[in-house]
Scaffold this motif. Structure first.
Motif, PDB file in Angstrom:
ATOM      1  N   VAL A 274       3.142  10.651   6.759  1.00  0.00           N
ATOM      2  CA  VAL A 274       2.669   9.656   5.793  1.00  0.00           C
ATOM      3  C   VAL A 274       3.543   8.407   5.859  1.00  0.00           C
ATOM      4  O   VAL A 274       3.063   7.278   5.777  1.00  0.00           O
ATOM      5  N   GLY A 275       4.855   8.600   6.030  1.00  0.00           N
ATOM      6  CA  GLY A 275       5.757   7.448   6.147  1.00  0.00           C
ATOM      7  C   GLY A 275       5.972   6.769   4.821  1.00  0.00           C
ATOM      8  O   GLY A 275       5.854   7.388   3.765  1.00  0.00           O
ATOM      9  N   GLY A 276       6.301   5.459   4.851  1.00  0.00           N
ATOM     10  CA  GLY A 276       6.712   4.723   3.656  1.00  0.00           C
ATOM     11  C   GLY A 276       5.727   4.847   2.500  1.00  0.00           C
ATOM     12  O   GLY A 276       4.549   4.567   2.662  1.00  0.00           O
ATOM     13  N   SER A 277       6.227   5.212   1.330  1.00  0.00           N
ATOM     14  CA  SER A 277       5.389   5.434   0.160  1.00  0.00           C
ATOM     15  C   SER A 277       6.178   5.040  -1.090  1.00  0.00           C
ATOM     16  O   SER A 277       7.392   5.193  -1.137  1.00  0.00           O
ATOM     17  N   LEU A 278       5.471   4.507  -2.094  1.00  0.00           N
ATOM     18  CA  LEU A 278       6.166   4.164  -3.341  1.00  0.00           C
ATOM     19  C   LEU A 278       6.754   5.408  -3.998  1.00  0.00           C
ATOM     20  O   LEU A 278       7.845   5.361  -4.562  1.00  0.00           O
ATOM     21  N   THR A 279       5.998   6.518  -3.943  1.00  0.00           N
ATOM     22  CA  THR A 279       6.438   7.741  -4.622  1.00  0.00           C
ATOM     23  C   THR A 279       6.163   8.969  -3.759  1.00  0.00           C
ATOM     24  O   THR A 279       5.266   8.958  -2.910  1.00  0.00           O
ATOM     25  N   VAL A 280       6.943  10.015  -4.016  1.00  0.00           N
ATOM     26  CA  VAL A 280       6.594  11.381  -3.621  1.00  0.00           C
ATOM     27  C   VAL A 280       6.810  12.228  -4.866  1.00  0.00           C
ATOM     28  O   VAL A 280       7.814  12.065  -5.564  1.00  0.00           O
TER      29      VAL A 280
ATOM     30  N   CYS B  61      -9.895   4.135 -12.199  1.00  0.00           N
ATOM     31  CA  CYS B  61     -10.705   4.293 -10.993  1.00  0.00           C
ATOM     32  C   CYS B  61      -9.843   4.369  -9.727  1.00  0.00           C
ATOM     33  O   CYS B  61     -10.239   3.919  -8.653  1.00  0.00           O
ATOM     34  N   GLY B  62      -8.646   4.951  -9.868  1.00  0.00           N
ATOM     35  CA  GLY B  62      -7.768   5.129  -8.695  1.00  0.00           C
ATOM     36  C   GLY B  62      -7.197   3.827  -8.172  1.00  0.00           C
ATOM     37  O   GLY B  62      -6.628   3.786  -7.082  1.00  0.00           O
ATOM     38  N   GLN B  63      -7.336   2.760  -8.956  1.00  0.00           N
ATOM     39  CA  GLN B  63      -6.908   1.443  -8.479  1.00  0.00           C
ATOM     40  C   GLN B  63      -5.471   1.140  -8.901  1.00  0.00           C
ATOM     41  O   GLN B  63      -5.164   0.081  -9.442  1.00  0.00           O
ATOM     42  N   PHE B  64      -4.592   2.115  -8.703  1.00  0.00           N
ATOM     43  CA  PHE B  64      -3.174   1.952  -8.981  1.00  0.00           C
ATOM     44  C   PHE B  64      -2.423   2.048  -7.664  1.00  0.00           C
ATOM     45  O   PHE B  64      -2.788   2.849  -6.794  1.00  0.00           O
ATOM     46  N   CYS B  65      -1.348   1.292  -7.543  1.00  0.00           N
ATOM     47  CA  CYS B  65      -0.542   1.393  -6.324  1.00  0.00           C
ATOM     48  C   CYS B  65       0.104   2.769  -6.227  1.00  0.00           C
ATOM     49  O   CYS B  65       0.458   3.202  -5.132  1.00  0.00           O
ATOM     50  N   THR B  66       0.233   3.471  -7.345  1.00  0.00           N
ATOM     51  CA  THR B  66       0.881   4.788  -7.316  1.00  0.00           C
ATOM     52  C   THR B  66      -0.128   5.925  -7.432  1.00  0.00           C
ATOM     53  O   THR B  66       0.237   7.062  -7.734  1.00  0.00           O
ATOM     54  N   SER B  67      -1.401   5.644  -7.202  1.00  0.00           N
ATOM     55  CA  SER B  67      -2.446   6.664  -7.274  1.00  0.00           C
ATOM     56  C   SER B  67      -2.217   7.717  -6.178  1.00  0.00           C
ATOM     57  O   SER B  67      -1.998   7.365  -5.023  1.00  0.00           O
ATOM     58  N   PRO B  68      -2.270   9.025  -6.516  1.00  0.00           N
ATOM     59  CA  PRO B  68      -1.985  10.055  -5.509  1.00  0.00           C
ATOM     60  C   PRO B  68      -3.103  10.133  -4.466  1.00  0.00           C
ATOM     61  O   PRO B  68      -4.271  10.267  -4.834  1.00  0.00           O
TER      62      PRO B  68
ATOM     63  N   GLY C  80       0.833  -1.209   0.000  1.00  0.00           N
ATOM     64  CA  GLY C  80       0.000   0.000   0.000  1.00  0.00           C
ATOM     65  C   GLY C  80       0.858   1.246   0.000  1.00  0.00           C
ATOM     66  O   GLY C  80       2.022   1.204   0.417  1.00  0.00           O
ATOM     67  N   SER C  81       0.292   2.357  -0.490  1.00  0.00           N
ATOM     68  CA  SER C  81       1.084   3.578  -0.646  1.00  0.00           C
ATOM     69  C   SER C  81       0.164   4.786  -0.813  1.00  0.00           C
ATOM     70  O   SER C  81      -0.860   4.709  -1.495  1.00  0.00           O
ATOM     71  N   ILE C  82       0.519   5.908  -0.202  1.00  0.00           N
ATOM     72  CA  ILE C  82      -0.286   7.138  -0.222  1.00  0.00           C
ATOM     73  C   ILE C  82       0.125   8.057  -1.382  1.00  0.00           C
ATOM     74  O   ILE C  82      -0.670   8.831  -1.897  1.00  0.00           O
ATOM     75  N   ASN C  83       1.394   8.025  -1.779  1.00  0.00           N
ATOM     76  CA  ASN C  83       1.898   8.806  -2.916  1.00  0.00           C
ATOM     77  C   ASN C  83       1.595  10.304  -2.816  1.00  0.00           C
ATOM     78  O   ASN C  83       0.871  10.869  -3.650  1.00  0.00           O
ATOM     79  N   PRO C  84       2.164  10.975  -1.821  1.00  0.00           N
ATOM     80  CA  PRO C  84       1.925  12.411  -1.677  1.00  0.00           C
ATOM     81  C   PRO C  84       2.452  13.195  -2.873  1.00  0.00           C
ATOM     82  O   PRO C  84       3.478  12.842  -3.459  1.00  0.00           O
ATOM     83  N   VAL C  85       1.721  14.255  -3.212  1.00  0.00           N
ATOM     84  CA  VAL C  85       2.148  15.206  -4.237  1.00  0.00           C
ATOM     85  C   VAL C  85       2.303  16.561  -3.547  1.00  0.00           C
ATOM     86  O   VAL C  85       1.344  17.060  -2.958  1.00  0.00           O
ATOM     87  N   ILE C  86       3.512  17.122  -3.612  1.00  0.00           N
ATOM     88  CA  ILE C  86       3.755  18.455  -3.054  1.00  0.00           C
ATOM     89  C   ILE C  86       3.708  19.433  -4.225  1.00  0.00           C
ATOM     90  O   ILE C  86       4.560  19.359  -5.117  1.00  0.00           O
ATOM     91  N   ALA C  87       2.710  20.316  -4.225  1.00  0.00           N
ATOM     92  CA  ALA C  87       2.560  21.276  -5.327  1.00  0.00           C
ATOM     93  C   ALA C  87       3.003  22.642  -4.832  1.00  0.00           C
ATOM     94  O   ALA C  87       2.238  23.344  -4.156  1.00  0.00           O
ATOM     95  N   LEU C  88       4.245  23.023  -5.153  1.00  0.00           N
ATOM     96  CA  LEU C  88       4.803  24.282  -4.653  1.00  0.00           C
ATOM     97  C   LEU C  88       4.327  25.452  -5.519  1.00  0.00           C
ATOM     98  O   LEU C  88       4.020  25.273  -6.704  1.00  0.00           O
ATOM     99  N   PRO C  89       4.290  26.643  -4.935  1.00  0.00           N
ATOM    100  CA  PRO C  89       3.820  27.822  -5.679  1.00  0.00           C
ATOM    101  C   PRO C  89       4.543  28.001  -7.015  1.00  0.00           C
ATOM    102  O   PRO C  89       3.908  28.374  -8.006  1.00  0.00           O
ATOM    103  N   ALA C  90       5.830  27.751  -7.063  1.00  0.00           N
ATOM    104  CA  ALA C  90       6.582  27.972  -8.307  1.00  0.00           C
ATOM    105  C   ALA C  90       5.942  27.211  -9.470  1.00  0.00           C
ATOM    106  O   ALA C  90       5.873  27.711 -10.598  1.00  0.00           O
TER     107      ALA C  90
END
Lengths: 485, 485
Positions: B389-395, B270-277, B239-249
């Motif tokens: 969030v801790g361990g995640s496949l992607t950030v 349908c969001g059924q990806f292990c890397t879904s944000p 499982g993975s949460i895959n945070p996306v940090i969207a900076l102002p720049a």
């Protein structure tokens, strides 16, 4: 005499937590720091050991009875190892990145730019062993490889040599101070019970564990590492039988030379090596085998007793030998003598392969100068003996120089259970180099894909991260000052 | 409608044992077999998939509702992956040996000749996933990499697509027959309960497990693998949460483009990806952020509903969204609509970083098209969100192009929790190449040092063995006929 006469008190919980937190802070400050800084630390540690050689070797001998000649050599090896990792860092051999340019087009052929870098795991808990007070202790291979990877270390000192451990830790503390590193880069805790080690393994800042020691202690600490809410890797070396297959081809050529080499390996350091040979397999029908057994027995009888590290190990050894003595299928080959205070006499028992295969109790390691001579009827029985022994750090195959079918099958069986397969020499003595592999299927190692000796040991403490479409700055090692948060 | 309407019956115990034993026999026959033979098998499998494309894609769509366009692309990717490992074998990139010549003299400088070879672990139990019926299923990445390593495979089919699984297994069985390989090189078991999988993991011939699936199932099977008398490696992606940090720049430059990319990534399959944000972090005070949130919400509202893989996942998704809805700190941004049978509507909730940090329940993955927008007051709060969030496949780090102190610290925090860090694009879509890393700290992976996508995935199923003073014949790959015992 108590079991560990000078065992230190357990480090208080608050101190354990403080050291783990300092290690966590140091990890965030230090990771990505320049390789040259890590190399400088490793060289400073090597030099510190050498500068205090006289004092350290004397302390080690008092606490372990391993003898100054052996301990002097072990200190050399430990300094060589620290400098070897420094050299690997100099040559950019640690944490090598792999970059692939973007490919235009739709997937699967098309793809973004990716660079696979290696990042340190974070603070490593290192459990020191009793049998190598330098090479597998406070500044031994686990500490050297973790520091080379950029991971701070908290050592759980072995209670068998507390004064030596403190003197060695003082060298590390002086080195980090001299180089201006965060004090959390190195810490040490003590204790004779499992309690302080368990607290350390449970601490959220600890990211990996390296352990060399008993099966029982290793299994308990591994379970702790896996029971965390976020489990961490546990690199444990828990025991090994190290079978030696002595084929007729080798015994016919030099049975007597091999017998004396093997006897020396069995009694070396009173058999207290992880690679000490515990099972010797010969072909029953071979005339050269009988002469070899006579020579081996005589050489073991002639070996002088050597004190064991502590009374607990001596008790364990005597119990193991008593178990062989009571076993109806095992006959003693070495001469029985009354117990001596100087140390145990070497023991060699004899058993047929079929009887060995029938009783799993005979496959258990007896830590100390004891071995079983197993007489096999044919190659198939030899292979069955290897399979029954299971995971082992080493298998030695003497006399397999020709690529016969039997030798191919023996090699395949050896490879399937061991981390190292020797065609000459004895398994004790483990070279420190890039091609070394010191591990093997359970219980030789809890992580058979890793090694705890040699330069590949650093890989245990690194983890790959793929950087996708990264700007140039993100692919450079981060300056330590910026990384410090 | 039952949860898995066409779930197959559990494979009987005797059949599971027979397949595991056949795999063990095949491992002994096949290991060390020539790389060219393994490459030929992988290419045969790729060709088989392509030859039956029409039939397989239709079956997959019936059983998973993922749509023929996506499934067609997934079949391409699966064939590409099989051929990619074959190419790695052709180029001698798999299990590269490292040899070091002997050095004269006494240790530690002096040493014997050592060659570190890589040997296959033995039979691998592969647990297929439901969400990638080709790429992470019967002939997916785990099977491809295990076969490339020389390890036979026993697949536990996912009960969500039983007919597709059988049709895919038939391709593998035809391929092994055509190439004259032992039938034990590939086997498959079935079942909707955990029982057959547990029996497989416990079988003494099984040497490693590869698993992609639910946290609960993975934890249970990992515990089984570790509870064996000889524990084995368990490579699980849980499982993975895959945070996306969207900076102002980034948002100032192209907030609207990024909003539509991100919305597509959230609803993709349908969001059924292990890397879904699952978590999007923005700076609260930034004007461009507000516009981005409006665009993202509108794009999600406009997305058409898409059926989920099965009713169990749909139920899980609706429960997860209901949990957000009940949460006092979370406000819904997307429009609430009545439940539709076609599939769930995308959900976006909003929460402040301080409230997100205060409640660990908000850090749990909701599998499906749902995400939380987290408003952070400053960079430090963004870093705290990543750590929570801790361990995640992607950030994903959008707008970190300049090497500022803040960006360095964000990158360091991202690297410390993820297996892949993206500076552009979206995390869904994982390139198959040598530099890929698909893993990350627990629970993203139970073995964060390994990857389950890309060519390094083969390393999971290899173990180093050092051959000491080996004769030339022992350093050659063993001919399969001789190795067959």
């Amino acid at each position: 005499m108590s079991i560990l006469p000078h065992a230190p008190a357990d480090t208080p919980d608050t101190d354990i937590d403080r050291l783990a937190e300092a290690a966590g802070a140091a990890a965030r400050a230090w990771r990505g720091g320049p390789a040259a800084g890590r190399a400088a630390l490793l060289r400073e540690l090597a030099q510190g050991l050498e500068e205090e050689r006289g004092h350290l070797v004397a302390l080690a001998d008092e606490e372990t009875h391993l003898g100054t000649a052996r301990l002097d050599g072990e200190l050399d090896r430990t300094a060589f190892q620290l400098r070897g990792f420094a050299q690997q860092l100099d040559e950019n051999q640690v944490g090598v990145a792999l970059g692939e340019a973007a490919v235009a087009g739709v997937p699967p052929q098309g793809r973004p730019a990716l660079t696979r870098v290696q990042v340190p795991l974070g603070p490593v808990a290192v459990f020191a062993a009793s049998n190598f007070p330098f090479a597998f202790s406070v500044l031994g291979g686990d500490t050297a490889s973790a520091l080379a990877a950029g991971c701070p270390v908290v050592v759980k000192a072995h209670p068998g040599h507390p004064r030596l451990s403190r003197a060695t830790a003082a060298i590390a503390e002086r080195a980090t101070r001299k180089l201006g590193l965060a004090s959390g880069v190195f810490g040490m805790i003590e204790g004779a019970s499992i309690t302080p080690g368990v607290r350390l393994v449970r601490h959220p800042e600890i990211s990996a564990v390296a352990f060399t020691g008993s099966f029982k202690g290793g299994v308990a600490l591994n379970a702790e590492a896996q029971a965390r809410s976020r489990p961490i890797p546990f690199f444990g070396e828990l025991g090994s039988i190290n079978p030696v297959i002595a084929l007729p081809a080798a015994l016919q050529q030099d049975g007597s030379g091999l017998a004396s080499q093997l006897a020396a390996s069995i009694v070396n350091g009173c058999g207290q090596f992880c690679t000490s040979p515990g099972v010797i397999v010969i072909l029953d029908s071979d005339g050269a085998s009988d002469a070899f057994v006579r020579d081996l027995t005589a050489a073991l009888d002639a070996a002088r007793p050597h004190a064991m590290l502590n009374m607990a190990l001596r008790d364990g050894f005597e119990h193991g030998v008593a178990r062989f003595e009571r076993h109806l299928a095992v006959s003693r080959l070495t001469t029985a003598v009354a117990a001596e205070s100087a140390g145990p006499r070497a023991y060699l028992g004899q058993v047929s392969a079929s009887q060995f295969l029938a009783d799993p109790a005979l496959h258990e390691e007896v830590f100390g100068p004891a071995a079983l001579l197993v007489r096999a009827a044919d190659d198939d029985e030899m292979i069955s003996v290897l399979r029954a022994v299971g995971g082992s750090l080493t298998v030695t195959l003497w006399g397999a120089d020709a690529p016969t079918d039997a030798n191919c099958r023996l090699l395949q069986a050896a490879v399937s259970i061991a981390g190292r397969v020797l065609f000459r020499g004895v398994p004790t003595g483990v070279a420190v180099c890039a091609a070394q592999q010191h591990g093997g299927p359970w219980p030789a190692s809890t992580r058979p894909e890793s090694t705890s000796v040699g330069f590949a040991a650093v890989e245990r403490f690194l983890r790959p991260v793929a950087l996708q479409d990264a700007p140039a700055w993100a692919l450079q090692p981060m300056p330590a000052a910026i990384a410090n948060n």
